[in-house]
Design an enzyme around this catalytic site. Structure first.
Site, PDB file in Angstrom:
ATOM      1  N   ASP A  77     -11.573  -4.716   2.785  1.00 15.69           N
ATOM      2  CA  ASP A  77     -10.440  -4.022   2.595  1.00 15.69           C
ATOM      3  C   ASP A  77     -10.541  -2.726   2.312  1.00 15.69           C
ATOM      4  O   ASP A  77     -11.943  -2.670   1.890  1.00 15.69           O
ATOM      5  CB  ASP A  77      -9.406  -4.929   1.381  1.00 15.69           C
ATOM      6  CG  ASP A  77      -8.156  -3.932   1.450  1.00 15.69           C
ATOM      7  OD1 ASP A  77      -7.598  -3.594   2.248  1.00 15.69           O
ATOM      8  OD2 ASP A  77      -7.645  -3.564   0.180  1.00 15.69           O
ATOM      9  N   SER A  78      -9.463  -1.807   2.109  1.00  9.62           N
ATOM     10  CA  SER A  78      -9.927  -0.517   1.651  1.00  9.62           C
ATOM     11  C   SER A  78     -10.291  -0.457   0.108  1.00  9.62           C
ATOM     12  O   SER A  78     -10.763   0.605  -0.418  1.00  9.62           O
ATOM     13  CB  SER A  78      -8.779   0.636   1.739  1.00  9.62           C
ATOM     14  OG  SER A  78      -7.560   0.273   1.385  1.00  9.62           O
ATOM     15  N   TYR A 113      -6.798   4.064   3.101  1.00 11.24           N
ATOM     16  CA  TYR A 113      -6.901   3.868   4.762  1.00 11.24           C
ATOM     17  C   TYR A 113      -5.601   4.357   5.252  1.00 11.24           C
ATOM     18  O   TYR A 113      -5.373   4.873   6.449  1.00 11.24           O
ATOM     19  CB  TYR A 113      -7.379   2.636   5.385  1.00 11.24           C
ATOM     20  CG  TYR A 113      -8.825   2.313   5.256  1.00 11.24           C
ATOM     21  CD1 TYR A 113      -9.826   2.918   4.376  1.00 11.24           C
ATOM     22  CD2 TYR A 113      -9.367   1.113   5.811  1.00 11.24           C
ATOM     23  CE1 TYR A 113     -11.048   2.593   4.346  1.00 11.24           C
ATOM     24  CE2 TYR A 113     -10.596   0.669   5.715  1.00 11.24           C
ATOM     25  CZ  TYR A 113     -11.499   1.414   4.847  1.00 11.24           C
ATOM     26  OH  TYR A 113     -12.867   0.969   4.789  1.00 11.24           O
ATOM     27  N   GLY A 114      -4.534   3.834   4.703  1.00 11.45           N
ATOM     28  CA  GLY A 114      -3.304   3.957   5.502  1.00 11.45           C
ATOM     29  C   GLY A 114      -2.407   5.372   5.662  1.00 11.45           C
ATOM     30  O   GLY A 114      -1.607   5.572   6.354  1.00 11.45           O
ATOM     31  N   CYS A 121      -6.751  -6.643   5.314  1.00 11.91           N
ATOM     32  CA  CYS A 121      -6.181  -4.984   5.264  1.00 11.91           C
ATOM     33  C   CYS A 121      -5.332  -5.081   6.465  1.00 11.91           C
ATOM     34  O   CYS A 121      -5.501  -5.148   7.474  1.00 11.91           O
ATOM     35  CB  CYS A 121      -7.471  -4.104   5.339  1.00 11.91           C
ATOM     36  SG  CYS A 121      -6.754  -2.339   5.398  1.00 11.91           S
ATOM     37  N   THR A 126      -3.595  -2.459   7.129  1.00 16.77           N
ATOM     38  CA  THR A 126      -3.706  -1.176   8.219  1.00 16.77           C
ATOM     39  C   THR A 126      -4.979  -1.452   8.935  1.00 16.77           C
ATOM     40  O   THR A 126      -4.668  -1.036  10.277  1.00 16.77           O
ATOM     41  CB  THR A 126      -4.217  -0.024   7.209  1.00 16.77           C
ATOM     42  OG1 THR A 126      -3.365  -0.141   6.277  1.00 16.77           O
ATOM     43  CG2 THR A 126      -4.182   1.247   7.960  1.00 16.77           C
ATOM     44  N   GLU A 142      -4.064   0.119  -7.302  1.00 15.00           N
ATOM     45  CA  GLU A 142      -5.619   0.805  -7.441  1.00 15.00           C
ATOM     46  C   GLU A 142      -5.849   1.245  -9.104  1.00 15.00           C
ATOM     47  O   GLU A 142      -6.980   1.283  -9.500  1.00 15.00           O
ATOM     48  CB  GLU A 142      -6.257   1.869  -6.436  1.00 15.00           C
ATOM     49  CG  GLU A 142      -6.309   1.208  -5.155  1.00 15.00           C
ATOM     50  CD  GLU A 142      -7.486   0.393  -5.022  1.00 15.00           C
ATOM     51  OE1 GLU A 142      -8.692   0.621  -5.586  1.00 15.00           O
ATOM     52  OE2 GLU A 142      -7.478  -0.540  -4.347  1.00 15.00           O
ATOM     53  N   CYS A 150       1.129  -5.076   3.595  1.00 16.05           N
ATOM     54  CA  CYS A 150      -0.221  -4.474   3.053  1.00 16.05           C
ATOM     55  C   CYS A 150      -0.683  -5.286   2.150  1.00 16.05           C
ATOM     56  O   CYS A 150       0.082  -5.726   1.210  1.00 16.05           O
ATOM     57  CB  CYS A 150      -0.095  -3.113   2.640  1.00 16.05           C
ATOM     58  SG  CYS A 150      -1.553  -2.434   1.403  1.00 16.05           S
ATOM     59  N   THR A 151      -2.076  -6.006   2.234  1.00 12.92           N
ATOM     60  CA  THR A 151      -2.605  -6.685   1.094  1.00 12.92           C
ATOM     61  C   THR A 151      -2.670  -6.215  -0.177  1.00 12.92           C
ATOM     62  O   THR A 151      -2.783  -7.135  -1.022  1.00 12.92           O
ATOM     63  CB  THR A 151      -3.887  -7.053   1.565  1.00 12.92           C
ATOM     64  OG1 THR A 151      -4.891  -6.084   1.861  1.00 12.92           O
ATOM     65  CG2 THR A 151      -3.962  -7.919   3.078  1.00 12.92           C
ATOM     66  N   HIS A 152      -2.507  -4.990  -0.535  1.00 15.05           N
ATOM     67  CA  HIS A 152      -2.415  -4.729  -1.973  1.00 15.05           C
ATOM     68  C   HIS A 152      -0.879  -5.122  -2.392  1.00 15.05           C
ATOM     69  O   HIS A 152      -0.766  -4.966  -3.715  1.00 15.05           O
ATOM     70  CB  HIS A 152      -2.319  -3.052  -1.851  1.00 15.05           C
ATOM     71  CG  HIS A 152      -3.541  -2.404  -2.008  1.00 15.05           C
ATOM     72  ND1 HIS A 152      -4.688  -2.498  -1.009  1.00 15.05           N
ATOM     73  CD2 HIS A 152      -4.380  -1.728  -3.081  1.00 15.05           C
ATOM     74  CE1 HIS A 152      -5.554  -1.701  -1.226  1.00 15.05           C
ATOM     75  NE2 HIS A 152      -5.553  -1.443  -2.537  1.00 15.05           N
TER      76      HIS A 152
HETATM   77  N1  DGL Z   1      -4.907  -3.145   1.627  1.00 13.88           N
HETATM   78  C1  DGL Z   1      -4.548  -2.029   2.694  1.00 13.88           C
HETATM   79  C2  DGL Z   1      -3.713  -2.596   3.808  1.00 13.88           C
HETATM   80  O1  DGL Z   1      -3.425  -3.796   3.620  1.00 13.88           O
HETATM   81  C3  DGL Z   1      -4.430  -0.839   2.127  1.00 13.88           C
HETATM   82  C4  DGL Z   1      -4.500   0.409   2.888  1.00 13.88           C
HETATM   83  C5  DGL Z   1      -4.806   1.589   2.348  1.00 13.88           C
HETATM   84  O2  DGL Z   1      -5.893   1.790   1.808  1.00 13.88           O
HETATM   85  O3  DGL Z   1      -3.768   2.257   2.478  1.00 13.88           O
HETATM   86  O4  DGL Z   1      -2.844  -1.906   4.491  1.00 13.88           O
END
Ligand code: DGL
Length: 266
Positions: free
Chosen positions: A10-11, A42-43, A73, A75, A151, A185-187
């Site tokens: 993931d990011s 990343y998004g 992730c 994204t 984060e 988004c997994t966050h």
């Molecule tokens: N966990 C990432 C996702 O599922 C986060 C993307 C990001 O870094 O913006 O999209």
């Protein structure tokens, strides 16, 4: 039986929401996790940049001889998964498809909302998938600040800042008939307790959980489950390992150690 590790990336911290589920469902699997903490988020990046980062991430995990890679992730799954599948021969999984299918099984009103990064919502992937599967009403909500909240550790149920941001991005869903919200988004599952305060009664779909269920089923059907590994997870990040460890500890509720690597040199 196949004792090679599973790669997950993931990011940043978001993929841990998938790791947590994988550890419950596949307790014998050895996982190698990469969080691209040096380049998160990343998004908000261009599709070209997200694809380039994702390719480097998979290349890094490939070096461990993994039997499968989960792009944990939303994204990357939305923007780069097809591209990655053309470049790598390792089986690659994302977090979009099974979350969409689960939401369709859950909704009673036929109105499904999706919260995601700007790139994921902008890609239209959930809208396309849900309408291909017969859904008539979709509502997308880009929530770019959610990744930063997680984060930085602002995700506990009583966190006032997290509540205000969730209200700002998702409060408009009250009264739209949306009874199911895909956390695209997994966050975002890390913020689930706060999101539920903003949207009481709305079913939240955790993409990491749905992907973990699918991965277990797929490995099982192909006789690729590990029977001998002890379920350990090796964590790698591209910046600030201590910071990652601290926030990850709170979320996973146990101590972890993360090693730093230079992802640009992989
Ligand atoms: N966990 C990432 C996702 O599922 C986060 C993307 C990001 O870094 O913006 O999209």
């Amino acid at each position: 039986m196949d004792n090679r590790p599973i790669g997950v990336f993931d990011s940043g911290l978001g993929g841990l929401s998938a790791v947590k589920e994988l550890q419950k469902l596949l307790p014998n699997e050895h996982i190698v996790y990469f969080g691209d903490t040096g380049r998160v988020p990343y998004g908000t990046k261009s599709y070209e940049t997200i694809k380039r980062y994702a390719e480097q991430d998979v290349r890094f995990l490939e070096s461990f001889g993994v039997k499968a890679v989960l792009a944990a992730c939303g994204t990357v799954s939305a923007v780069a998964l097809d591209d990655l599948k053309q470049k790598f021969s390792i089986p690659l999984y994302g977090v979009v498809d099974d979350a969409a299918k689960k939401a369709l099984r859950e909704t009673k009103t036929g109105v499904i909302a999706v919260a995601g990064t700007e790139a994921t919502i902008g890609s239209g992937i959930f809208e396309r998938k849900l309408s291909n599967y017969g859904l008539s009403r979709y509502i997308g909500a880009a929530c770019p600040l959610f990744v930063a909240l997680v984060e930085c550790g602002f995700y506990k149920e009583d966190d006032e800042v997290a509540y205000q941001v969730c209200e700002r991005y998702l409060g408009f869903l009250r009264g739209t008939g949306a009874d199911t919200l895909i956390l695209g988004c997994t966050h975002f599952p890390i913020l689930a307790p706060v999101i539920s305060k903003v949207l009481p009664g709305v079913k939240l779909i955790n993409p990491g959980y749905e992907a973990a269920v699918k991965l277990k089923e797929t490995l099982d059907n192909s006789d690729l489950l590990s029977l001998e590994n002890d379920g350990k997870v090796d964590y790698y990040v591209s910046d600030q390992p201590i910071r990652f460890e601290n926030v990850a500890n709170i979320f996973l509720a146990h101590d972890i150690e993360a090693k730093m690597i230079d992802i640009e040199k992989v």
